[in-house]
Design a protein around this motif. Structure first.
Motif, PDB file in Angstrom:
ATOM      1  N   GLY A 158      50.100  43.421  36.282  1.00 19.09           N
ATOM      2  CA  GLY A 158      49.628  43.233  37.660  1.00 19.09           C
ATOM      3  C   GLY A 158      50.712  43.540  38.686  1.00 19.09           C
TER       4      GLY A 158
ATOM      5  N   SER B 200      50.542  38.178  30.897  1.00 21.06           N
ATOM      6  CA  SER B 200      49.110  38.495  30.792  1.00 21.06           C
ATOM      7  C   SER B 200      48.764  38.903  29.361  1.00 21.06           C
ATOM      8  CB  SER B 200      48.723  39.609  31.771  1.00 21.06           C
ATOM      9  OG  SER B 200      48.909  39.182  33.096  1.00 21.06           O
TER      10      SER B 200
ATOM     11  N   GLN C  48      43.870  38.070  36.295  1.00 21.93           N
ATOM     12  CA  GLN C  48      44.817  38.408  37.359  1.00 21.93           C
ATOM     13  C   GLN C  48      44.190  39.382  38.359  1.00 21.93           C
ATOM     14  OE1 GLN C  48      48.550  39.829  35.756  1.00 21.93           O
ATOM     15  NE2 GLN C  48      49.545  39.821  37.735  1.00 21.93           N
TER      16      GLN C  48
ATOM     17  N   ASP D  77      45.231  33.272  35.018  1.00 19.63           N
ATOM     18  CA  ASP D  77      46.347  34.217  35.163  1.00 19.63           C
ATOM     19  C   ASP D  77      46.613  34.435  36.645  1.00 19.63           C
ATOM     20  OD1 ASP D  77      47.113  37.359  33.407  1.00 19.63           O
ATOM     21  OD2 ASP D  77      48.273  36.157  34.827  1.00 19.63           O
ATOM     22  N   GLU D  78      47.613  33.760  37.167  1.00 21.34           N
ATOM     23  CA  GLU D  78      48.039  33.823  38.571  1.00 21.34           C
ATOM     24  C   GLU D  78      46.879  33.499  39.521  1.00 21.34           C
ATOM     25  OE1 GLU D  78      50.865  36.760  39.675  1.00 21.34           O
ATOM     26  OE2 GLU D  78      51.346  37.204  37.574  1.00 21.34           O
TER      27      GLU D  78
END
Ligand SMILES: Nc1ncnc2c1ncn2[C@@H]1O[C@H](COP(=O)(O)OP(=O)(O)OP(=O)(O)O)[C@@H](O)[C@H]1O
Ligand SMILES: Nc1ncnc2c1ncn2[C@@H]1O[C@H](COP(=O)(O)OP(=O)(O)OP(=O)(O)O)[C@@H](O)[C@H]1O
Ligand SMILES: [Mg+2]
Ligand SMILES: [Mg+2]
Lengths: 228, 228
Positions: free
Chosen positions: A144, B45, B90, B166-167
């Motif tokens: 990302g 990730s 993400q 994820d984030e």
């Protein structure tokens, strides 16, 4: 360089209307380094799209170098977007079938540069965001934060004099985020690039010299920052 | 609940190979609240995709409730992903042609719930992330932070006992980010949901009770956090 007077933007969505921006007015001079902060949904990306000529206001005027954008021809708008403005999108907008280098090269296609020169500039831009080892990876082969950095590199490759970055560090760890802040700071101080960035991170905003605070579509506070 | 032994993942990209994860080992018990931190590109990730059964390791074993995932049938894997695990990606992965509510409803399609019940749960999940006013907007009619919150709501709607995020706050202002942290904290403390989240924000990590630090594909430090 940038003058906004009473900028407003509304969206019609089905039965309801969203007033995303309501009468925002401000000036940004050449060479400034400005942050825009505000809650999720407050109108920051909407404002960036207007500044970057990616969308037009519902009401109000926007002048770039003293000339109202309503008076620009389509050709002039396209040329401004390609040559003068660099834009880092909040959701990156990378082309999935192309490598990082090809994605970064894209803005150069309109400038008549030879192929070797385009590739060299793309690779240099990727090196400046520490992605020299990922030039041939496609977006789905990147993390990302790596995709975010490809989007940043692409915004720089045509050497714009106005850089607009919508949350450029949202997917980056603090060290990579600091690197990007230093990069933007150098472009501003050494090359005179006007930088406007949206951020949710006060630490990132404090690298700039002025913060415009947006809330519910309105500019609620214009905060100059003391010399660092 | 989760046991990883020597987990490794490599990607073959053209001429080169990327060793994204190299021999990562750890245990996460039921009801834990864990953060994963590390630089951009360090393998977070990749690790989350393995934990969430979205990908399989190149080497090493991964046990869920004592059973090695290599022994699961495709049906069992699909059922675990749908019913036991909630995943916030993400990059959100929302379907562009569907409204926020329809996107959030999606995981419920496999559970045989009647239409009215699915809609009610989706609307409740969106209200829990303060998007009650955006249920019929499509993703391109939402801000970046609103899309992120739709992705969070979707991960909760099937009431998973393992939530992988994820984030989840990368595109959120500090107040919305705090709301999400409080929501996750409540799910963990009051409903016993096991929560594993990747974050670049130390402030978010400090809401959890343990931080796994990843660097260059390896687990370099396992940091318990004192009672807050
Ligand atoms: N499909 C793929 N093919 C090749 N390399 C890949 C692929 N997916 C990821 N990678 C590489 O593996 C490494 C780890 O990626 P990963 O997405 O796990 O990082 P991350 O820790 O989540 O980073 P970020 O914080 O930027 O999201 C990265 O260097 C990335 O370039
Ligand atoms: N095409 C659209 N149609 C309808 N509403 C829209 C559209 N685009 C944005 N909106 C709405 O306008 C408001 C402002 O959106 P904008 O993307 O400018 O917010 P933002 O400040 O960038 O938020 P974030 O910090 O979450 O990225 C949001 O409430 C959003 O739901
Ligand atoms: Mg935005
Ligand atoms: Mg990642």
């Amino acid at each position: 360089m940038i003058e906004a007077v009473g900028l407003s933007k509304s969206y019609d969505t089905g039965p309801s209307r969203v007033d995303a921006l309501c009468g925002v007015s401000f000036r940004i001079e050449r060479g400034e380094y400005v942050a825009i902060m505000g809650p999720s949904g407050s109108g920051k990306s909407t404002l960036m799209n207007l500044i970057g000529l990616l969308d037009s206001p519902t009401a109000g005027t926007y002048r770039l170098d003293g000339q109202s954008v309503e008076d620009f021809s389509d050709d002039r708008l396209a040329e401004l977007r390609c040559r003068r403005i660099g834009f880092v999108f909040q959701s990156f907008h990378l082309l999935p079938r192309f490598s990082a280098a090809k994605n970064v090269e894209l803005p150069l296609a309109y400038m008549g540069l030879p192929r070797g020169e385009r590739r060299a500039r793309a690779v240099a831009a990727l090196a400046s965001v520490e992605l020299g080892a990922r030039v041939d990876h496609r977006p789905n082969e990147l993390s990302g934060g790596e995709r975010q950095r490809v989007a940043i590199a692409r915004s720089l490759v045509n050497r714009p004099d106005l850089l607009l970055a919508d949350e450029p560090t949202g997917n980056l760890d603090s060290r990579s985020g600091e690197e990007i802040c230093r990069l933007f700071g150098r472009l501003n101080r050494e090359l005179g690039v006007t930088v406007v960035l949206v951020t949710h991170d006060r630490g990132v905003a404090e690298h700039t010299r002025r913060i415009l605070h947006i809330r519910d579509g309105a500019l609620v506070r214009d905060e100059p920052l003391g010399a660092p």
